[in-house]
Scaffold this active site. Structure first.
Site, PDB file in Angstrom:
ATOM      1  N   HIS A 160       0.834  -1.215   0.000  1.00 17.74           N
ATOM      2  CA  HIS A 160       0.000   0.000   0.000  1.00 17.74           C
ATOM      3  C   HIS A 160       0.869   1.266   0.000  1.00 17.74           C
ATOM      4  CE1 HIS A 160      -3.257  -2.755   1.367  1.00 17.74           C
ATOM      5  NE2 HIS A 160      -2.288  -3.260   2.108  1.00 17.74           N
ATOM      6  N   SER A 281      14.885  22.191 -15.411  1.00 12.68           N
ATOM      7  CA  SER A 281      13.725  23.038 -15.635  1.00 12.68           C
ATOM      8  C   SER A 281      14.218  24.403 -16.105  1.00 12.68           C
ATOM      9  CB  SER A 281      12.942  23.192 -14.329  1.00 12.68           C
ATOM     10  OG  SER A 281      12.164  24.368 -14.369  1.00 12.68           O
ATOM     11  N   LYS A 287      15.819  21.778 -10.160  1.00 12.99           N
ATOM     12  CA  LYS A 287      15.140  20.566 -10.614  1.00 12.99           C
ATOM     13  C   LYS A 287      16.022  19.596 -11.395  1.00 12.99           C
ATOM     14  CE  LYS A 287      11.034  20.142 -10.967  1.00 12.99           C
ATOM     15  NZ  LYS A 287       9.646  20.288 -10.745  1.00 12.99           N
ATOM     16  N   GLU A 294       9.186   9.080 -16.748  1.00 11.64           N
ATOM     17  CA  GLU A 294       7.774   9.470 -16.902  1.00 11.64           C
ATOM     18  C   GLU A 294       7.235   9.062 -18.271  1.00 11.64           C
ATOM     19  OE1 GLU A 294       7.125  13.641 -14.992  1.00 11.64           O
ATOM     20  OE2 GLU A 294       9.258  13.421 -15.415  1.00 11.64           O
TER      21      GLU A 294
END
Ligand code: ARG
Length: 462
Positions: A160, A281, A287, A294
């Protein structure tokens, strides 16, 4: 101005197609990728036509030479592709006629575009199965290398996405090796089933010419000719099986990608992705985005989409060939291209990432991850029934939570306040290293088990 009728089948046509008809009908924009397979199929067919005396050796030789010329034109980019000629089959044949003249017209004896496209596409998908297998083997090797390096590195195991029990980094990596190995076996299995030849089924009913289907099957590396001509021209199961295996594989890639996204975040910092696989970024200088992970996570969308699309195209089609089936290719090409890209990117990322051993261990040690070890100790050492041990442990966790500490930080007195029988040696099982080392059951997370599995996989992947 009316377009002139098609030279391949224009005999009964007075005029050519409407421009929009040509646009909806032409597949040359994408099926040109099948050129090498189309030419291989034609070469096998021509050789067989000569061997069976259906065409002369002179014609067969001219066809063979001509096809090689056409192939080299395609490879060098000099081939004049034409939408008016619809697809790769007619483009190649028309060019062959320009190149060798009349003999070209004999190539299509005892054949139809229906068995021709079925053989071309089958050869292409078969090759993709081999490529997927190779790419998956490379990915498995990268994962096994990670597993070997960190066979005994402790990290939190989750259920979980809540801290459950400590596991080892090596064990976690090998879980993916199991998944990708099953993917390999799915591609291999699909490949085995698809490796039969539709060539010679002709339009749908077979042919009255004395062809030798065994010969063409063998020449193209197939195990045997398909036994029913209607099935041979209308079957697209092979592409569907490839897409199904690709979908499951993409789902596995997506799960691993998701873990990499989570693990590389500032909140986890379990892994550091190399610069090669990170992006910055334009506005936030701090970043390091895991864009490749992704995108791999997202690829399942188009791959599974292709699977659903082709299943839907095929559903309800009467036997035998219908033009609907031309819609099989673009989706499959796209799915295969994206699967191969995702596999290559994942292999690169896994190979270059650095697991943060200290962070993993710190995370493993928090969140009461050894509560099960404590309960097991109460059962083993004090003879408590597991349910009671579970209850006692729950009280100890609540106590630690109240004090804002972890289980090993409780004092013996704290513990004895909950159960008088607890002894000092309980602390031995509260350490995460001891916890993982104790999980020696087959398939368990103990470093000894992990190393045994690493050895097993290295043998398989060498
Ligand atoms: N381009 C066609 C396809 O991909 C080739 C087969 C055409 N057959 C036909 N009977 N029109 O399906």
């Amino acid at each position: 101005m009316t377009k002139s009728a098609n030279t391949m089948w224009g005999g009964r046509f007075a005029a050519g197609p409407d421009a929009i008809m040509e646009a909806i009908n032409a597949s040359i924009g994408y099926d040109r990728r099948l050129a090498p397979q189309d030419i291989a199929g034609s070469r096998a067919h021509a050789a067989m036509l000569a061997a069976t005396g259906i065409i002369t050796d002179t014609d067969a030789e001219a066809i063979r030479e001509g096809l090689l010329t056409v192939l080299s034109e395609i490879e060098t980019g000099d081939f004049p592709f034409s939408a008016a000629l619809e697809d790769i089959h007619m483009n190649v044949e028309a060019r062959l006629r320009d190149t060798i003249g009349e003999s070209a017209g004999r190539l299509h004896t005892a054949r139809s575009r229906n068995d021709q496209v079925a053989v071309d596409f089958r050869l292409w998908v078969r090759d993709q199965c081999d490529q997927a297998d190779e790419a998956l083997a490379a990915l498995c090797k990268a994962l096994v290398a990670q597993a070997e390096a960190g066979a005994d590195w402790v990290m939190p195991g989750f259920t979980h996405l809540q801290t459950a029990q400590p596991v080892t980094w090596g064990h976690h990596m090998l879980a993916y090796v199991e998944m990708f190995a099953r993917d390999r076996s799915r591609f291999a299995d699909a490949r085995k089933r698809m490796n039969t030849s539709p060539l010679g089924a002709a339009a749908l009913a077979g042919t009255s010419f004395p062809i030798d289907r065994e010969m063409t099957a063998k020449a193209l590396g197939f195990d045997r000719p398909m036994a029913n001509s209607l099935d041979a021209v209308s079957d697209r199961d092979f592409a569907l099986e490839f897409l199904a295996a690709s979908s499951i594989c993409a789902m596995h890639l997506s799960r691993l990608a998701e873990e990499l996204v989570i693990w590389s975040s500032a909140q986890f910092r379990f892994v550091k992705m190399s610069d090669k696989w990170s992006t910055g970024s334009s506005i936030m200088p701090q970043k390091r985005n895991p864009d490749a992970a992704e995108l791999i996570r997202a690829k399942i969308g188009r791959i599974f989409g292709a699977n659903v699309a082709l299943m839907t195209v095929m559903k309800g089609l009467p036997l035998a060939y219908s033009k609907d089936m031309q819609e099989d290719k673009e989706q499959t090409f796209d799915a295969a291209d994206n699967l191969m890209l995702a596999l290559a990117a994942m292999t690169g990322m896994v190979g270059d990432m650095t697991a943060q051993r200290e962070k993993l261990k710190a995370a493993a040690s928090s969140g009461f991850s050894t509560a099960t070890d404590l309960a097991d100790w109460l059962v083993r050492e004090l003879g408590l029934p597991f349910r009671e041990a579970h209850h006692v442990t729950g009280s100890l966790v609540a106590l630690a939570e109240g004090k804002g500490c972890d289980l090993p930080d409780l004092t013996l007195a704290d513990m004895q306040g909950v159960h008088a029988g607890i002894r000092a040696d309980v602390f031995d099982v509260l350490g995460v290293e001891n916890s993982v080392a104790s999980r020696t059951s087959f398939g368990g997370t103990a470093p000894s088990q992990v190393m045994a599995q690493v050895a097993h996989w290295k043998e398989i992947l060498k």
